[in-house]
Each structure stands twice: as structure tokens, then as C-alpha cells.
Motif scaffolding. Structure first.
Motif, PDB file in Angstrom:
ATOM      1  N   LYS A   1       0.836  -1.134  -0.036  1.00  0.00           N
ATOM      2  CA  LYS A   1       0.073  -0.071   0.238  1.00  0.00           C
ATOM      3  C   LYS A   1       0.927   1.074   0.054  1.00  0.00           C
ATOM      4  O   LYS A   1       0.514   2.325   0.874  1.00  0.00           O
ATOM      5  CB  LYS A   1      -0.882   0.054   1.152  1.00  0.00           C
ATOM      6  CG  LYS A   1      -2.020  -0.981   1.185  1.00  0.00           C
ATOM      7  CD  LYS A   1      -3.053  -0.869   2.115  1.00  0.00           C
ATOM      8  CE  LYS A   1      -3.953  -2.294   2.272  1.00  0.00           C
ATOM      9  NZ  LYS A   1      -4.747  -2.316   0.835  1.00  0.00           N
ATOM     10  N   ASP A   2       1.891   1.219  -0.716  1.00  0.00           N
ATOM     11  CA  ASP A   2       2.600   2.351  -1.250  1.00  0.00           C
ATOM     12  C   ASP A   2       2.385   2.932  -2.423  1.00  0.00           C
ATOM     13  O   ASP A   2       2.900   2.224  -3.364  1.00  0.00           O
ATOM     14  CB  ASP A   2       4.399   2.045  -0.850  1.00  0.00           C
ATOM     15  CG  ASP A   2       5.284   3.388  -0.981  1.00  0.00           C
ATOM     16  OD1 ASP A   2       5.090   3.940  -1.575  1.00  0.00           O
ATOM     17  OD2 ASP A   2       6.346   3.078  -0.457  1.00  0.00           O
ATOM     18  N   ALA A   3       1.779   4.115  -2.463  1.00  0.00           N
ATOM     19  CA  ALA A   3       1.529   4.604  -3.860  1.00  0.00           C
ATOM     20  C   ALA A   3       2.506   4.690  -4.939  1.00  0.00           C
ATOM     21  O   ALA A   3       2.454   4.467  -6.032  1.00  0.00           O
ATOM     22  CB  ALA A   3       0.522   5.645  -3.620  1.00  0.00           C
ATOM     23  N   GLN A   4       3.684   5.355  -4.202  1.00  0.00           N
ATOM     24  CA  GLN A   4       4.679   5.484  -5.252  1.00  0.00           C
ATOM     25  C   GLN A   4       5.498   4.437  -5.561  1.00  0.00           C
ATOM     26  O   GLN A   4       5.795   4.353  -6.774  1.00  0.00           O
ATOM     27  CB  GLN A   4       5.780   6.500  -4.408  1.00  0.00           C
ATOM     28  CG  GLN A   4       6.827   6.843  -5.157  1.00  0.00           C
ATOM     29  CD  GLN A   4       7.588   8.296  -4.800  1.00  0.00           C
ATOM     30  OE1 GLN A   4       7.290   9.469  -5.446  1.00  0.00           O
ATOM     31  NE2 GLN A   4       8.255   8.293  -3.641  1.00  0.00           N
ATOM     32  N   LEU A   5       5.727   3.359  -4.587  1.00  0.00           N
ATOM     33  CA  LEU A   5       6.354   2.252  -5.202  1.00  0.00           C
ATOM     34  C   LEU A   5       5.336   1.255  -6.028  1.00  0.00           C
ATOM     35  O   LEU A   5       5.955   0.736  -7.155  1.00  0.00           O
ATOM     36  CB  LEU A   5       6.523   1.456  -3.759  1.00  0.00           C
ATOM     37  CG  LEU A   5       7.408   0.038  -4.122  1.00  0.00           C
ATOM     38  CD1 LEU A   5       8.894   0.327  -4.156  1.00  0.00           C
ATOM     39  CD2 LEU A   5       7.260  -0.839  -2.759  1.00  0.00           C
ATOM     40  N   THR A   6       4.149   1.487  -5.824  1.00  0.00           N
ATOM     41  CA  THR A   6       3.177   0.659  -6.824  1.00  0.00           C
ATOM     42  C   THR A   6       3.124   1.490  -8.118  1.00  0.00           C
ATOM     43  O   THR A   6       3.113   0.526  -9.220  1.00  0.00           O
ATOM     44  CB  THR A   6       1.747   0.527  -6.097  1.00  0.00           C
ATOM     45  OG1 THR A   6       1.910   0.041  -4.778  1.00  0.00           O
ATOM     46  CG2 THR A   6       0.883  -0.201  -7.076  1.00  0.00           C
ATOM     47  N   ALA A   7       3.308   2.577  -7.956  1.00  0.00           N
ATOM     48  CA  ALA A   7       3.349   3.563  -9.435  1.00  0.00           C
ATOM     49  C   ALA A   7       4.437   3.101 -10.425  1.00  0.00           C
ATOM     50  O   ALA A   7       4.223   2.875 -11.313  1.00  0.00           O
ATOM     51  CB  ALA A   7       2.993   4.771  -9.101  1.00  0.00           C
ATOM     52  N   ARG A   8       5.677   3.042  -9.497  1.00  0.00           N
ATOM     53  CA  ARG A   8       6.822   2.481 -10.154  1.00  0.00           C
ATOM     54  C   ARG A   8       6.986   1.162 -10.859  1.00  0.00           C
ATOM     55  O   ARG A   8       7.185   0.944 -11.811  1.00  0.00           O
ATOM     56  CB  ARG A   8       8.066   2.929  -9.441  1.00  0.00           C
ATOM     57  CG  ARG A   8       9.198   2.649 -10.018  1.00  0.00           C
ATOM     58  CD  ARG A   8      10.631   2.563  -9.171  1.00  0.00           C
ATOM     59  NE  ARG A   8      11.840   1.972  -9.745  1.00  0.00           N
ATOM     60  CZ  ARG A   8      12.577   1.546  -9.030  1.00  0.00           C
ATOM     61  NH1 ARG A   8      12.680   1.670  -7.691  1.00  0.00           N
ATOM     62  NH2 ARG A   8      13.632   0.845  -9.763  1.00  0.00           N
ATOM     63  N   ALA A   9       6.196   0.274 -10.128  1.00  0.00           N
ATOM     64  CA  ALA A   9       6.177  -1.037 -10.468  1.00  0.00           C
ATOM     65  C   ALA A   9       5.210  -1.241 -11.532  1.00  0.00           C
ATOM     66  O   ALA A   9       5.578  -1.972 -12.509  1.00  0.00           O
ATOM     67  CB  ALA A   9       5.696  -1.976  -9.189  1.00  0.00           C
TER      68      ALA A   9
END
Length: 573
Positions: free
Chosen positions: A275-283
């Protein structure tokens, strides 16, 4: 006389004129609707006499029939202040809602849009029939692109009901379009309706086998998948996700596509659990980009992931990922010929861009979209900007891409010497950077430029044959199609039309093998097939292909080709 305010003109689906209270107003005759559509969609005011001949070719008094239809339309609209003059001006009040003029508006009801003039087939001239064919294809392309765009956006903001409803509409409009089915399966899977997604996959595979003789690609079944992974104990989920992304990208660079995609899928799943928006966005960005560029036939699933990444990146305040995601979305739309959608995404990418390397990529894709749209000067200016930014940032691959695709633009502009220089520079950099998977494209385009400058075909073919073999080894349908077409042109240049038409058949078959093939190249192949079939004295075949050429050019906004194909059909009469 000035009528009451408001009202609606509806031409998408069963045509109608409604007053301010929603009451339908009578309009007699199919020709009146043809006239209204012709005036509303004309780029410039229409000459009365020419329009009368086009709409009423079998009438004793075409101008009188035109006047009668204009009067009946003004009566239905309850005003005398429109459809006047010579040439005829629309002059419609600002408060009249005209559906064909609102296709690009955010509040346009895309779900209600039917074909231009619905099922009407006005008995007019062949010129009008060609115009109607073109406009129906062009508008259908815009509507379907909007359905796709809105469906993907709904998935990205987790509006699963709207996403599924729009995806179902896309399938109804194009039941044999694999991309539409992929979006529906993905929307069902994202909504947690995994069994429904799998059921649709099974049903679609059965229908495709029964009707088309072959199953859809693996991308359809992949869209229904659930990826499950767990991080090893003792390390943070963030470190695990980052390591998966690094491993996936390294595998892709080494040519291990399946392993790379699997790592990136696992990275997305674990980032979502974190639930980390930035990490999920990058992935999601890395996986979406990989699906678009490294796996043939997966542009639709890649687009969903890219759109999700832009939403998450904006929420997390990461403009760089959001900008890159919109750039890649713009590339997918431009590749498929959905040019207005591509322009929208690319404008968002440019707005969020931070400079340098990001701008090199964005301007390159803007150039790619504009050149195939027929806006050659603007497109080539963007390629020049892309090269400037790529060289400043030291990004050789961006420079190679813009030289190779920019050379295609210079060829379209008939600037053959410049095209030759750009493409030679491109090939020199390809060798320097060892980017051999890109090599077939500049080889094909350079060969076409030199064929048009009367180079000896025998001197061009050895390098083309090597490029074709490389394309086949990479299983790249776009490169295979481009090189096969270039080989065909070398045979046509020396009057060997039989091998030329055979190579063009190969080019078309190979280019269209996957659902995400390059629409601009397909149009060029069709145009070449028409030309060579005529030289082989096969007029019936040329006429049949010309209609496909015209329809695809209109649908994908290849405006210069629309004019050429329409003129050819008119001459053949």
C-alpha cells in the motif's frame, strides 16, 4: 424569424432533431439528413451547386431539391438563421447541442453514440457514398478510442462498474477485436470477478476458433490472471519489490522476456500489498512499459497498468513517473492510429515533464503521432526537439529512436536526402550501441528512400534480406512487415511486379499478426498493394484493397492517405 432557444441535433445513431423540450421534429427524406451531416462535418463552407449535384444526382432540378431540403431543416430547427448563403454556412446557435461536434468533450455520452446517420443509406452520388464511408470510419475510430480511454481510466480509479460496462460496449461494437476482449477480461479481473473473466476467455476463444479459425493470443488469458507471491522473511517488502523490479528489468535487457515479465508482475502484486502509492506506481509503470515494448500483443494490458501508474504517481506527487506513463500511453495510442487520444495523453505528459531525457521521449512520440496524422511540419519540428534533448542528456537510445522514426517522417515529406542522412546516422549509432533489435527499421526506411532515388535494387536487397532474417528471429511483426514491404518496393522499381505483390502479401500478413501492430505501416502496405496490383493489370483486386485502404486510413486519421484513396476510388468510378 428566430426560434426558441436550445434544441438537439443527433446524427450518431438514428438521426433526429429535438426541440428545447425534447420533442422530435419531423424531417422528411434521407437526403435532408445527408445534407445536414455534410454541412456540419465540412471543414469549409460548401458550394451550393457542387453540393446539389453530390446529393441529388438523379434529380431534374438539383438546386431546387437542395433549397427544399434546406427549408425543411430550418423548419425543424424553428429558425431561419442557419443553413444559408452560397457557399452554405451552418450558422447554428451556440445553445444547440450537436452530437457530432462534441466527440472530444468530457461530458459527451460516449455510450449513446451510434454510427453516423444510423442505418440510413441515402441514395446520393458515388462521391457522397465515399464521403460517408470515410466519415463513418473516422467517427467510429474516435468513438471506439474514447470507449477504450474511458474504460482504462475507470479501471485506474477503481470504478469497476463503469469500466466493465464500457468494456462490454467495446466488445459489442467490435466482437472480433481482441483488444476489446482483453479490456473486458481485465476489467472483470480487477473487479475481483475472476470466474467471470475466465468464462469470457473461454467463450471468446471458442468464438474466435469457430468464426476466424484461430484462437486469440495469449494476452487474452493473461489478462485474467492472479499473480501471487510472498517476500522472503527478514527483509522489508519495499526492498523485496525493488529487487524484483531490478531483476525483471535485467532479465528483459538480457532477452529473457518471460522471466522478466514474471518478476515485474510479482513486484506489482507485492507493491499493492505494501500500500505504498509511489512504489506501486513505479512497479506498474515498469511492468506496463515492458508489456508494451517487450511482449507482442500485450499493449492493452500494458495500457491499463500505465494508466493506473499515472493515477498513483499523481497521488504520490511523483510527476516524473506520471509524465513517463502518459508518454507511453500516447505511444500505444499513436501506434494504433488513435491520434486524438494520443494527443491528449502526450499533452498531459508534456505538462508534467521535468526536462531533459523526459522531454526527448515525449517530443519523439508527439512527432510520431503528428507525422502519421499528416501534420508533417509540426511532427518533424518535434523530432528535432527530441534529438536536441536526447543529445543534451546523452541518451543514445532516444537519439536512435528519433532518428529512425524521424527518417520515416522525412520520407513522408519527400525530403529524401535528409532522410538518408538521418537514417545513416541512426544505423551508425545502432552499431555503436549494439541495439540490434532496432536495426531492421532504419534499414527498411533507408532502402525505401534510396529506391525512390533510383538506387540499384540489387545493391539494396542483401542488407534488406539480412534485416528480414533478423526480424523473423526476433518474431517482430512490425519489423517483418516493414522490411517485407521495402523488399517489395525494390522489385516493383525494376518492373518485377509478381515478386513485388508476393512480398507485399507477406508484409501485410506479418504486420497484422498481432493485435497491437503499427496501423500507419498497415496503411502504407495497403497503398502499395493497390499500386502494384494495378501495374499487374488486376483492377478488381486493386479496387477491393482500395476500399480497405480508405476505411483504415479514415479510422486511423491518415488524412493524406484518405485523400489519395478517395481520389483513386472516384477515378475508378
Amino acid at each position: 424569424m428566430v426560434g426558441q432557444l436550445g434544441g438537439t441535433i443527433r446524427l450518431l445513431g438514428e438521426p433526429a432533431i429535438l426541440d428545447a423540450d425534447g420533442r422530435s421534429q419531423p424531417v422528411r427524406g434521407h437526403q435532408a439528413w445527408a445534407l445536414l451531416a455534410r454541412v456540419l462535418l465540412a471543414r469549409t463552407p460548401l458550394d451550393r451547386r457542387a453540393l446539389a449535384v453530390e446529393l441529388f444526382p438523379e434529380t431534374v432540378d438539383p438546386l431546387g431539391s437542395l433549397r427544399w431540403c434546406l427549408a425543411s431543416l430550418r423548419k425543424a430547427l424553428n429558425t431561419s438563421d442557419c443553413l444559408n448563403g452560397d457557399p452554405i454556412e451552418g450558422g447554428f446557435a451556440d445553445d444547440i447541442d450537436i452530437d457530432v461536434l462534441r466527440l472530444d468533450r468530457d461530458d459527451f455520452d460516449i455510450e449513446a453514440a451510434g454510427p453516423l446517420l444510423g442505418a440510413l443509406e441515402p441514395r446520393c452520388s458515388p462521391e457522397f457514398a465515399t464521403w460517408l464511408l470515410v466519415e463513418r470510419a473516422r467517427i467510429a475510430g474516435i468513438v471506439e478510442a474514447r470507449i477504450r480511454q474511458e474504460s482504462i481510466r475507470a479501471m485506474s480509479v477503481e470504478d469497476h462498474g463503469r469500466a466493465t460496462r464500457l468494456a462490454e460496449l467495446g466488445v459489442r461494437r467490435n466482437p472480433y477485436d481482441e483488444s476489446a476482449h482483453i479490456l473486458l477480461v481485465k476489467s472483470l479481473a480487477l473487479a475481483g470477478r475472476y470466474q467471470a473473466a475466465l468464462d469470457h476467455v473461454e467463450a471468446t476463444e471458442a468464438v474466435f476458433m469457430a468464426e476466424l479459425g484461430e484462437k486469440p493470443s495469449a494476452a487474452l488469458r493473461s489478462a485474467a490472471r492472479r499473480t501471487i507471491s510472498s517476500p522472503p522473511s527478514g527483509i522489508s517488502r519495499q526492498a523485496f519489490v525493488t529487487s524484483l523490479m531490478q531483476s525483471g528489468l535485467a532479465a528483459l535487457s538480457a532477452g529473457a522476456v518471460d522471466a522478466g515479465i514474471d518478476c515485474l508482475r510479482r513486484a506489482v502484486r507485492d507493491a499493492e500489498k505494501h500500500k505504498d502509492a509511489q512504489l506501486t506506481a513505479r512497479a506498474m509503470f515498469e511492468l506496463g512499459t515492458a508489456l508494451v515494448h517487450s511482449v507482442k500483443g500485450y499493449d492493452d494490458e500494458g495500457s491499463v497498468l500505465l494508466r493506473q501508474s499515472t493515477e498513483l504517481a499523481r497521488q504520490a506527487g511523483n510527476a516524473a513517473i506520471a509524465s513517463a506513463g502518459f508518454r507511453e500511453l500516447g505511444y500505444v495510442e499513436a501506434l494504433a492510429g488513435r491520434r486524438p487520444s494520443a494527443a491528449t495523453y502526450l499533452a498531459q505528459a508534456l505538462e508534467l515533464a521535468l526536462g531533459g531525457e523526459n522531454l526527448a521521449g515525449i517530443h519523439g512520440v508527439i512527432g510520431f503521432n503528428l507525422v502519421d496524422w499528416g501534420r508533417l511540419g509540426e511532427g518533424l519540428d518535434h523530432y528535432a526537439l527530441s534529438l536536441e534533448h536526447a543529445r543534451s542528456a546523452g541518451n543514445r537510445r532516444r537519439e536512435i529512436w528519433s532518428l529512425g522514426l524521424g527518417g520515416w517522417g522525412l520520407l513522408a515529406a519527400d525530403r529524401l536526402e535528409e532522410a538518408d542522412r538521418w537514417l545513416e546516422d541512426c544505423l551508425a549509432l545502432v552499431e555503436e550501441q549494439r541495439w540490434m533489435s532496432f536495426r531492421p527499421w532504419p534499414v527498411a526506411v533507408l532502402s525505401e528512400a534510396r529506391t525512390r532515388r533510383q538506387a540499384r535494387p540489387d545493391d539494396l536487397r542483401p542488407r534488406l534480406e539480412e534485416a528480414f532474417a533478423l526480424s523473423c528471429q526476433m518474431n517482430d511483426p512490425c519489423w517483418e512487415g516493414a522490411v517485407a514491404r521495402a523488399l517489395a518496393l525494390t522489385y516493383a522499381a525494376e518492373g518485377a511486379f509478381v515478386p513485388a505483390v508476393e512480398w507485399l502479401g507477406e508484409a501485410r500478413r506479418r504486420c497484422m499478426r498481432d493485435s497491437d501492430s503499427y496501423a500507419g505501416l498497415q496503411v502504407e502496405i495497403l497503398a502499395s498493394q493497390v499500386d502494384v496490383n494495378l501495374k499487374l493489370d488486376r483492377p478488381e483486386m486493386a479496387d477491393a484493397i482500395a476500399r480497405e485502404w480508405l476505411a483504415l486510413a479514415a479510422r486511423t486519421h491518415r488524412d493524406a492517405h484518405v485523400a489519395r484513396a478517395a481520389a483513386f476510388i472516384a477515378r475508378r468510378g
